[in-house]
Design a protein around this motif. Structure first.
Motif: not given
Lengths: 227, 826
Positions: B172-179, B499-503, B631-632, B684-687
């Motif tokens: 993934x090339x998402x630089x933000x949280x990708x939400x 890590x986020x779960x969305x949608x 704070x994430x 979101x580990x990368x950010x």
């Protein structure tokens, strides 16, 4: 031809409140090539008179003429120009720059006015005062007499028309003072400089052609018999 | 001509002085100031440029224009005119399926991106370059488990009315949280996108124009686009990182700037003290020169040229030192930044040079002005060396200008410096008064020591202020630095959500909670709706009316709006309506994040209208919240109360520390894909790693700058003991002459230093305590604590350091015989 005349402060006028009146009706005329001494006790105003004559300060009243110019009417920079052309100084506390060597101290006025062959002239001046072996010494490494000789070399190196000397031997012992006095008059004779000497030493003052006594702000001629 | 020869004379005099070490202290101070500025600026620029390049690599370009309509040729032409590389892409959201009889997974929602062959323009990394007319597709790695994709043999993926072979997968090339991206990505050649038949009327396609090139051209291009203010056009730039990363960066820069500023300030103080020490010398020389007939203008010129040449020479050495230091740490930087983009050395060097010159002039201005005004009669009479107030004010003005330049116009820093200096001055005044009082009651050598200290109150005030400020800065940097470092590490504890779960749809909520709890993850799912703020107090709020780009951007896209009865507990409420107002209110409540409230000028009690997928709802602002973005935790700009009708299109999201469990993100994606299709798992580990790296970098750089401050402080302490050397030695000479033993002179001498150090320590500790309390309370949000030991320690430290300094610099004179002393100093 009068080379210098001065009439600071007339007596009889009330001083401004808060002002201390030091000189009262001094009237003095010095001719070119003359040597004049002013004697007086400590605090009598000798140094004040000297600073007025040299244009280092201005009188609150009266006039000072130096080399035909009325100093009162000149701005500080114009007075500086008069001093630059024709005036030399020797001070009681020598006023040598502690971080400069003897040579650099003598070089200072020459370099300041971009005079040609400055280094050669400075070395020659130090030689004249017998310090050719100590040109690279700093003031702290010289004795009091040697320091004053450096100051004399610095004063004469620009060949001034008038030399103002403020208690030049005041900080020296008798023997050293004698040597410095001798040197001062010797240089004065050789360069035909007008000499105005301020001192409290009557014997030293007697070497001058004219002597004046400053007492309570008044200047009186001292006659040869007045010892 | 006269000026040229004056310049030559000045340089000659300066050179003589340099050879004798006359200018050593001023030089060292300027060297330190410009070395610090050069190093900090170069480090900062390199870090920023490296991060921007990294962001550009993630973005695939330096700037991307995005629009819901085809982007006209105007911008492409401008980019080409500016010699920028240009690439195009188009994105639409569609369903993809695997054309496989054995049954890949079910249909999957994907973001399909058609890209021109030269994309990405920046960074090769994992992103594929797709040749024109290729009939292959590239898929984001997260889709592999979800769709059961294979590359050997390649899966066949159906997109619209075309079938593509899977070429490869990419990270993934998402630089933000990708939400904001609700679906994973697939890429095909741009010319093939049209063939899919997915771009029909009514389909939501977004068009992108990517550009890359040299920084100035990119900036010119971006500026032109922003100035054109086309409502449908959104600019995404590598320069503007995501919200959370941006805040971490800001904190890091601020602390770096402050550390650099303190080093420069301390170096400046040593110039201030040294200038007092030089003032006496200059005055003697200038009085003599005036008596000899030099005009004031000429003297000003001669001294100005000397100071300027000194400043330039020392600043040049400082710049070289700063650059060398930077070169020395470059291998270390390479560990932190990938790619490492070294910033241009020329601009920074010029800046370092300028700052060195400015620091010297600003701190020495008062002494310089006072010295050149010395009248010739000073040769015959003692004149005051007090500096007139206007020169002090001019110096202070220049100092503030220097500080403003270094701190990039941060007014609170300037005010803090000015207030601190003023308070220290007043405190020093009080201490001198107390010393005078003490002197009257003291006796013996102690009386003599106090008398020596109060002999020149002007100088002692400056010494007290400077040493006090130096000790203060050192203490603050030692203690606050440690606090900040700990705080930063604490700010991202091991169980920080990564890590986020969305949608998560309402009917999937229970399944997702069960799936998570089976893996040891206990998390609340927060209900949210996607909506856009459309009106304030009933009046429409439009992106084009906003002056800031952030203000525009946030109105142009939908935001995640939490739907909860009250804001989360980990948000601090900074303002709230009264109970009575709440009771009287008919509308449901909304809680607004403080920064957003400031951005749009929102106040308590105002009404806000949101558009949730065409459905408009109005709320009244009930509270303002402070949010810690780093704070994430789950943070929202807006938290609205649920409506009784429950008509909002709600989905759920949650976050947790997956790294604390045995489950990998891939495994979780797979199981979610199987049991809760459509739920996205975002790693979101990368950010977080990026933020932790920034904090490590900043703390490392701050430690380096601490070294500069220490070096500058040492010079302040040395100059402080040297400044009053002459009069001190003269009084020792007097004592020896009247029969004082060497031990007595030693006691008097060292006691003077001990007193000065102790008083400065007292001042410093008091100010450090107050500042520490304020920082704990308002910045670190920790319980403030007074530490009485700090006073004792500071007084002890101050006097010990000064006694050591005094002993080191003056021991030679303390042991001299009266005659030797008289010969050197009498």
């Amino acid at each position: 031809m009068p080379q210098q005349s001065q009439t600071p402060s007339d007596d009889g006028r009330a001083a401004e409140p808060g002002l201390l009146r030091i000189l009262k009706g001094c009237d003095l005329r010095v001719q070119r090539g003359e040597s004049v001494s002013i004697i007086g006790r400590s605090g009598s105003g000798k140094s004040t008179l000297l600073s007025l004559m040299a244009g280092l300060a201005l009188p609150t009243e009266g006039n000072v003429h130096l080399l035909g110019q009325c100093l009162n009417r000149l701005q500080e920079d114009q007075r500086a120009a008069v001093r630059a052309q024709a005036v030399g100084f020797v001070f009681q506390n020598f006023q040598l720059m502690p971080s400069m060597s003897a040579l650099e101290n003598v070089l200072m006025p020459l370099e300041l006015f971009q005079m040609p062959q400055a280094r050669e002239r400075a070395l020659a001046a130090l030689d004249q005062v017998g310090l050719s072996e100590r040109v690279h010494h700093r003031p702290a490494q010289l004795s009091g007499g040697e320091q004053q000789r450096v100051a004399l070399a610095r004063a004469f190196v620009t060949e001034p028309d008038v030399l103002f000397a403020d208690e030049p031997t005041g900080n020296l012992d008798e023997v050293t003072a004698g040597h410095v006095q001798e040197l001062l008059f010797d240089l004065n004779a050789r360069t035909h400089t007008t000499l105005v000497l301020v001192t409290h030493d009557k014997a030293f003052a007697r070497h001058c052609q004219k002597a004046y006594q400053l007492t309570e702000g008044r200047l009186e001629p001292v006659h040869a018999t007045n010892d | 001509m006269q000026r040229m020869t004056d310049a030559a004379t000045s340089v000659r005099w300066l050179w003589r002085g340099l050879k004798k070490g006359d200018w050593l202290w001023l030089m060292l101070a300027v060297v330190i100031a410009s070395a610090t500025v050069t190093f900090v600026e170069r480090l900062g620029d390199t870090a920023k440029e490296s991060m921007v390049r990294k962001a550009a690599m993630n973005l695939g370009a330096d700037t991307v224009l995005e629009s819901s309509r085809p982007i006209g040729d105007r911008w492409r032409a401008l980019a080409e005119q500016l010699d920028l590389s240009v690439a195009e892409s188009q994105t639409l959201v569609t369903m993809a399926s695997v054309d496989d009889a054995k049954g890949g997974s079910a249909f999957q929602l994907v973001r399909l991106k058609g890209v021109s062959p030269n994309l990405p323009l920046r960074g090769s990394g994992d992103l594929p370059r797709i040749p024109a007319q290729s009939n292959q597709v590239w898929a984001e790695q997260a889709l592999v488990p979800l769709m059961g994709l294979n590359t050997q043999p390649p899966s066949s993926i159906v997109l619209g009315n075309r079938s593509f072979e899977l070429a490869a997968t990419y990270a993934s090339n998402q630089s933000g949280l990708g939400m904001t991206a609700f679906a994973y990505e697939m890429r095909v050649a741009l010319d093939q996108l049209d063939q899919t038949g997915l771009k029909g009327p009514g389909s939501r396609v977004s068009y992108h124009l990517s550009v890359a090139g040299d920084a100035a051209s990119v900036e010119a291009f971006t500026r032109a686009v922003r100035e054109a203010d086309t409502p449908s056009l959104e600019v995404r730039s590598a320069q503007s990182p995501s919200e959370d990363l941006g805040q971490a960066l800001d904190t890091a820069w601020q602390f770096l700037d402050l550390a650099g500023l303190s080093a420069v300030l301390v170096a400046g103080l040593s110039i201030l003290i040294a200038s007092r020490f030089y003032l006496g010398r200059w005055q003697n020389m200038i009085a003599l020169m005036r008596a000899l007939g030099a005009t004031r203008a000429r003297i000003t010129r001669l001294f100005a040229v000397q100071l300027m040449a000194l400043a330039l020479g020392a600043a040049l050495i400082g710049v070289l030192l700063g650059q060398l230091l930077f070169v020395a740490v470059t291998p270390l930087l390479a560990h932190y930044f990938d790619p490492l983009v070294l910033s241009d050395w020329r601009g920074v060097s010029l800046y370092g040079l300028l700052m060195g010159v400015l620091v010297l002039w600003s701190f020495a201005w008062q002494a310089f002005r006072r010295a050149v005004a010395t009248p010739p009669v000073a040769l015959l009479k003692t004149i005051s060396d007090a500096v007139p107030m206007q020169h002090w004010l001019a110096s202070l003005g220049l100092i503030l200008l220097v500080m403003a330049l270094i701190s990039a116009g941060s007014w609170w820093v300037l005010s803090a410096v000015a207030v601190m200096a003023g308070l220290l001055y007043l405190a020093a005044q009080v201490l001198i008064w107390a010393l005078n009082h003490w002197q009257r009651h003291a006796s013996g050598w102690l009386k003599l020591s106090i008398a020596a200290l109060t002999r020149s109150p002007g100088l002692v005030r400056i010494q007290l202020m400077s040493i006090g400020l130096v000790l203060f800065v050192l203490m603050l940097m030692t203690f606050v630095r440690a606090d900040l470092m700990t705080n930063w590490q604490l700010s991202l504890p091991a169980d920080t959500p990564d890590t986020f779960v969305i949608n998560v749809q309402p009917d999937q909520k229970e399944t997702v909670i069960r799936l998570l709890s089976e893996r040891g993850i206990d998390t609340d799912l927060v209900p949210m709706a996607r909506g856009r703020l459309v009106a304030v107090e009933g009046a429409p709020i439009r992106a084009e009316d906003q002056s800031s780009s952030r203000g525009k951007r946030l109105l142009q896209r939908e935001a995640n709006i939490a739907v909860m009865p009250s804001p989360p507990e980990y948000n601090r409420i900074v303002a709230q309506r009264s109970q009575a107002e709440q009771a009287a209110s008919e509308l449901p409540f909304v809680s607004v994040e403080q920064g957003i409230a400031e951005l749009y000028g929102l106040k308590l009690g105002q009404t806000l209208t949101f558009d949730f997928s065409g459905q408009r709802q109005t709320y009244v602002i009930n509270s303002l919240r402070e949010v810690t973005w780093q704070s994430f935790r789950l943070n929202f700009f807006f938290v609205v109360q649920p409506q009784p009708s429950g008509s909002l299109p709600i989905s759920y999201l949650g976050n947790f520390a997956l790294s604390q469990t045995d489950t990998t993100p891939q495994a979780l994606m797979q199981v979610m894909g199987r049991e809760a299709p459509g739920v996205l798992v975002i790693d979101a580990g990368r950010i977080m790693e990026q933020i932790q790296t920034i904090m490590r970098q900043a703390s490392w750089a701050v430690s380096g700058l601490y070294g500069f401050t220490l070096a500058a402080s040492l010079i302040v302490l040395l100059t402080a003991t040297m400044a009053s050397q002459q009069s001190r030695i003269q009084s020792w000479l007097l004592l020896r002459t009247i029969g004082a033993s060497q031990v007595t002179v030693l006691k008097v001498g060292l006691m003077e230093f001990a007193l000065l150090g102790a008083l400065a320590g007292l001042l410093a500790a008091t100010f450090a305590q107050i500042t520490g309390l304020l920082i704990s309370q308002f910045v670190l949000e920790m319980t403030p604590q007074l530490s009485p030991m700090l006073w004792a320690l500071s007084v002890l430290l101050g006097s010990t350091i000064l006694v050591i300094m005094g002993w080191l610099t003056q021991r030679h004179y303390l042991k001299l015989t009266p005659s030797a002393m008289a010969q050197r100093w009498g």
